[in-house]
Design a protein around this motif. Sequence first.
Motif, short mmCIF file in Angstrom:
data_model
loop_
_atom_site.label_atom_id
_atom_site.label_comp_id
_atom_site.label_asym_id
_atom_site.label_seq_id
_atom_site.Cartn_x
_atom_site.Cartn_y
_atom_site.Cartn_z
N TYR A 14 40.46 35.52 45.30
CA TYR A 14 39.51 35.46 44.17
C TYR A 14 38.75 36.77 44.01
N ASN A 16 38.61 41.03 42.96
CA ASN A 16 38.99 41.71 41.71
C ASN A 16 40.50 41.87 41.60
N SER A 177 32.82 42.12 47.25
CA SER A 177 32.42 41.57 48.54
C SER A 177 31.74 42.69 49.33
N THR A 180 34.01 45.01 51.00
CA THR A 180 34.72 46.00 50.19
C THR A 180 33.89 47.28 50.07
N GLU A 183 34.27 49.28 53.06
CA GLU A 183 35.58 49.95 53.06
C GLU A 183 35.59 51.18 52.16
N1 LIG Z 1 46.13 50.19 46.69
C1 LIG Z 1 45.36 50.25 45.64
O1 LIG Z 1 45.77 50.80 44.62
C2 LIG Z 1 43.99 49.60 45.65
C3 LIG Z 1 43.20 49.62 44.49
C4 LIG Z 1 41.98 48.91 44.50
C5 LIG Z 1 41.56 48.25 45.66
N2 LIG Z 1 42.35 48.30 46.78
C6 LIG Z 1 41.95 47.62 48.02
O2 LIG Z 1 42.04 46.22 47.79
C7 LIG Z 1 41.12 45.52 48.62
C8 LIG Z 1 40.34 44.52 47.76
O3 LIG Z 1 39.60 45.22 46.75
P1 LIG Z 1 38.84 44.40 45.61
O4 LIG Z 1 38.16 45.37 44.74
O5 LIG Z 1 39.76 43.40 45.01
O6 LIG Z 1 37.73 43.67 46.51
P2 LIG Z 1 36.80 42.40 46.18
O7 LIG Z 1 36.81 42.10 44.73
O8 LIG Z 1 35.50 42.65 46.84
O9 LIG Z 1 37.59 41.23 46.93
C9 LIG Z 1 37.74 41.22 48.30
C10 LIG Z 1 38.20 39.84 48.69
O10 LIG Z 1 38.42 39.82 50.11
C11 LIG Z 1 37.79 38.64 50.65
N3 LIG Z 1 37.43 38.88 52.05
C12 LIG Z 1 36.64 39.86 52.54
N4 LIG Z 1 36.54 39.73 53.87
C13 LIG Z 1 37.30 38.66 54.23
C14 LIG Z 1 37.60 38.02 55.45
N5 LIG Z 1 37.09 38.45 56.62
N6 LIG Z 1 38.43 36.96 55.45
C15 LIG Z 1 38.96 36.50 54.29
N7 LIG Z 1 38.71 37.05 53.09
C16 LIG Z 1 37.89 38.12 53.06
C17 LIG Z 1 36.58 38.46 49.75
O11 LIG Z 1 36.08 37.17 49.78
P3 LIG Z 1 34.84 36.74 50.72
O12 LIG Z 1 34.01 37.97 51.00
O13 LIG Z 1 34.16 35.69 49.93
O14 LIG Z 1 35.51 36.20 51.95
C18 LIG Z 1 37.20 38.76 48.38
O15 LIG Z 1 37.90 37.64 47.89
C19 LIG Z 1 40.26 46.60 49.28
O16 LIG Z 1 40.74 46.81 50.59
C20 LIG Z 1 40.50 47.84 48.42
O17 LIG Z 1 40.35 49.04 49.14
C21 LIG Z 1 43.55 48.94 46.78
#
Ligand SMILES: NC(=O)c1ccc[n+]([C@@H]2O[C@H](COP(=O)([O-])OP(=O)(O)OC[C@H]3O[C@@H](n4cnc5c(N)ncnc54)[C@H](OP(=O)(O)O)[C@@H]3O)[C@@H](O)[C@H]2O)c1
Length: 380
Positions: A14, A16, A177, A180, A183
């Motif tokens: 859930y 982004n 989150s 994030t 990170e």
């Molecule tokens: N490769 C690429 O092109 C690219 C581009 C953008 C982002 N990313 C990476 O993608 C990841 C997610 O980014 P986002 O912007 O989508 O983040 P986000 O919207 O903050 O979502 C992060 C998700 O991870 C969950 N989470 C965090 N800690 C957790 C844990 N210990 N156990 C289970 N779930 C957990 C959060 O839920 P809860 O906190 O409620 O548990 C939330 O659902 C990051 O690592 C980011 O660096 C990669």
Amino acid sequence: MVRQLQSVFILGGYGNTGRLMARLFLTNTPVRVIIAGRNIHSVVQFQRQLQQDYSGDRVGVMSVDAADESGVAQALAGVDLLVVASSTTDQAATIARAALQAGCDYLDINLGSDKLRQLRAMENEIQATGRCFVTEGGFHPGLPAAMIRTAAEKMDRLEAAIVGSVIGIDWAKLTFSPATLTEFVQELMDYQSLEWVNGHWQKMRWNQAVRKVDFGGDFGIRSVYPMWLPELEPLPQSIPSLREAGFYVGGFNPVVDYFLLPLLWMALKIAPQRLSNPAGRLFLWGLQRYSKPPFGTVLLLQAVGKKADEPARFHLRLEHEDGYFLTAAGAVATALQILNGTRRKPGLWLQGNFVDTDRLWMDLKTMGVAVSASNAIDRN
Ligand SMILES: NC(=O)c1ccc[n+]([C@@H]2O[C@H](COP(=O)([O-])OP(=O)(O)OC[C@H]3O[C@@H](n4cnc5c(N)ncnc54)[C@H](OP(=O)(O)O)[C@@H]3O)[C@@H](O)[C@H]2O)c1
């Protein structure tokens, strides 16, 4: 073909990126999707939205914490592919062990040198158990090396391949989150400005490293700087004619680039543990307060080399209004190649080096990414 009985478990489903991935799987495949994260209310709320938008009983939910290895392994029972869309790079080894225990394949979209070290330490085990693990998925990392591999296929001799990017995100619309944000800050500290120049990975002086790239459309000519990605590392070996290559990014906005980033960098050098949370919040504030339109994301490959002994050029351009969509689409297109078996093989792979590129560009187009390519032979 991806089968109806296959199931994909999205950790961070859930978030982004996770929510876009869930919709892409449901729209483009018949698989069952399981949305997982630590917050059961968010999981269930998103499940309800998806059940309204997609018919059939195709959306399951799980509340799990990535730090709980046996809990994650239990939750993964019967799952074909675990997609890690959560900000859990610190727990990469725990999640990977849980996937091996449950006997499922793995794809993550995380970046970070520590995560890669954790997974590489498990490489033999991954190979021995016959699982397919793909890391560094998404768009950056994930797509730049795939773009350069495409240029190498289009030419007899690829000499230079530069991938520039515009990442214009309307940060004010997004929430994150806290994990994030931490990170984000780790990624900033991890940043390396290496590019492949004259047969070496080099850190050039700032004024030599900066390039001007014409991204066209609303974005025009922009200055970009090298950003090293692990997926670039094997390219000079697989493309021996390559004398110049790299991935290049623009800044965020002037306040963040010239004021906040130097400040945060100094603060984190002094007290990395204590200051990483406030630094993450301050960084996000700078992004949300000062980022201005035009918003949109472009990746532009500019390659030069030889074709039939003539000087040749090749350009490949990817664009979507939402950078998170491009991340989700890159990862889902790669997941399809694991699920349908066309690319699936035991071992640990980086998306940019692993994925079948022709199929990738086709699937990105189908999902709504603008993909355009142009070839030219320079005749004097
Ligand atoms: N490769 C690429 O092109 C690219 C581009 C953008 C982002 N990313 C990476 O993608 C990841 C997610 O980014 P986002 O912007 O989508 O983040 P986000 O919207 O903050 O979502 C992060 C998700 O991870 C969950 N989470 C965090 N800690 C957790 C844990 N210990 N156990 C289970 N779930 C957990 C959060 O839920 P809860 O906190 O409620 O548990 C939330 O659902 C990051 O690592 C980011 O660096 C990669």
